[in-house]
Design a protein around this motif. Sequence first.
Motif, short mmCIF file in Angstrom:
data_model
loop_
_atom_site.label_atom_id
_atom_site.label_comp_id
_atom_site.label_asym_id
_atom_site.label_seq_id
_atom_site.Cartn_x
_atom_site.Cartn_y
_atom_site.Cartn_z
N GLU A 106 -2.90 -13.84 6.91
CA GLU A 106 -1.90 -13.65 5.85
C GLU A 106 -1.56 -12.17 5.69
O GLU A 106 -0.39 -11.81 5.53
CB GLU A 106 -2.39 -14.22 4.53
CG GLU A 106 -2.44 -15.72 4.50
CD GLU A 106 -3.03 -16.27 3.22
OE1 GLU A 106 -2.48 -17.26 2.73
OE2 GLU A 106 -4.04 -15.72 2.72
N ALA A 107 -2.58 -11.32 5.73
CA ALA A 107 -2.36 -9.88 5.57
C ALA A 107 -1.55 -9.32 6.74
O ALA A 107 -0.69 -8.46 6.54
CB ALA A 107 -3.69 -9.16 5.44
N VAL B 94 -4.73 -3.12 5.13
CA VAL B 94 -4.30 -4.14 4.18
C VAL B 94 -5.50 -4.97 3.75
O VAL B 94 -6.51 -5.03 4.45
CB VAL B 94 -3.19 -5.04 4.77
CG1 VAL B 94 -1.89 -4.27 4.94
CG2 VAL B 94 -3.60 -5.61 6.11
N ILE C 136 0.70 -10.94 8.55
CA ILE C 136 2.09 -11.39 8.39
C ILE C 136 2.79 -10.60 7.28
O ILE C 136 3.94 -10.16 7.44
CB ILE C 136 2.15 -12.90 8.14
CG1 ILE C 136 1.77 -13.63 9.44
CG2 ILE C 136 3.53 -13.33 7.66
CD1 ILE C 136 1.59 -15.11 9.30
N LYS C 137 2.11 -10.39 6.16
CA LYS C 137 2.70 -9.61 5.06
C LYS C 137 2.98 -8.18 5.49
O LYS C 137 4.03 -7.62 5.18
CB LYS C 137 1.78 -9.63 3.83
CG LYS C 137 1.80 -10.92 3.08
CD LYS C 137 0.85 -10.87 1.89
CE LYS C 137 0.75 -12.22 1.22
NZ LYS C 137 -0.23 -12.23 0.13
N ALA C 138 2.04 -7.57 6.21
CA ALA C 138 2.23 -6.19 6.68
C ALA C 138 3.39 -6.12 7.67
O ALA C 138 4.18 -5.18 7.63
CB ALA C 138 0.94 -5.67 7.30
N LYS D 272 6.01 -7.98 7.80
CA LYS D 272 7.25 -8.10 7.04
C LYS D 272 7.56 -6.79 6.30
O LYS D 272 8.68 -6.28 6.35
CB LYS D 272 7.14 -9.25 6.03
CG LYS D 272 8.45 -9.57 5.32
CD LYS D 272 8.29 -10.69 4.33
CE LYS D 272 8.11 -12.00 5.06
NZ LYS D 272 8.09 -13.16 4.16
N LYS D 273 6.55 -6.22 5.65
CA LYS D 273 6.74 -4.98 4.89
C LYS D 273 7.13 -3.81 5.80
O LYS D 273 7.99 -3.00 5.46
CB LYS D 273 5.47 -4.64 4.11
CG LYS D 273 5.61 -3.43 3.23
CD LYS D 273 4.35 -3.19 2.42
CE LYS D 273 4.52 -1.95 1.55
NZ LYS D 273 3.33 -1.70 0.74
#
Length: 142
Positions: A94-95, A88, A97-99, A101-102
């Motif tokens: 931040e990356a 990512v 957390i986003k990963a 979630k995804k």
Amino acid sequence: MYSKIMLPVDLNEESSWKKALPTAVTLCRTFGASLHVVTVLPDYRMPLVGSYFPKDFAKKAHEAITEAQHNFIQEHVPADIQTQTVIVDGSPWEAIIKAAKKLEVDLIVMASHNKRKFADYVLGPNAEHVVHHAKISVMIVR
């Protein structure tokens, strides 16, 4: 209890996985979970940053990290663990957390770095940000 476990790693920094990986592997075996190894690259496509690099630099960086990540898994992750590699872009916390979630992971297992760099004093350690902002469980291994 867990079906997907994320392990963020910095392939250039052994301390980012040396203690956390065995814990993640044990949890994967205990719960029959899959392991999602995540590496974060800086976002080279941002206009301000990207102007300093060759046009295809981000693509080459992703290719190199993909190969390095596969080598890391072959060398360090036991063959009986179902593993996915994920790369990512962005700021590390931040990356991550986003990963998470995804990928819909249930748990993030990450190392706590003892070596403090100047950026850690200004921004705070990535592990701390992940703990405070993640909506899922986070295990910090010291």
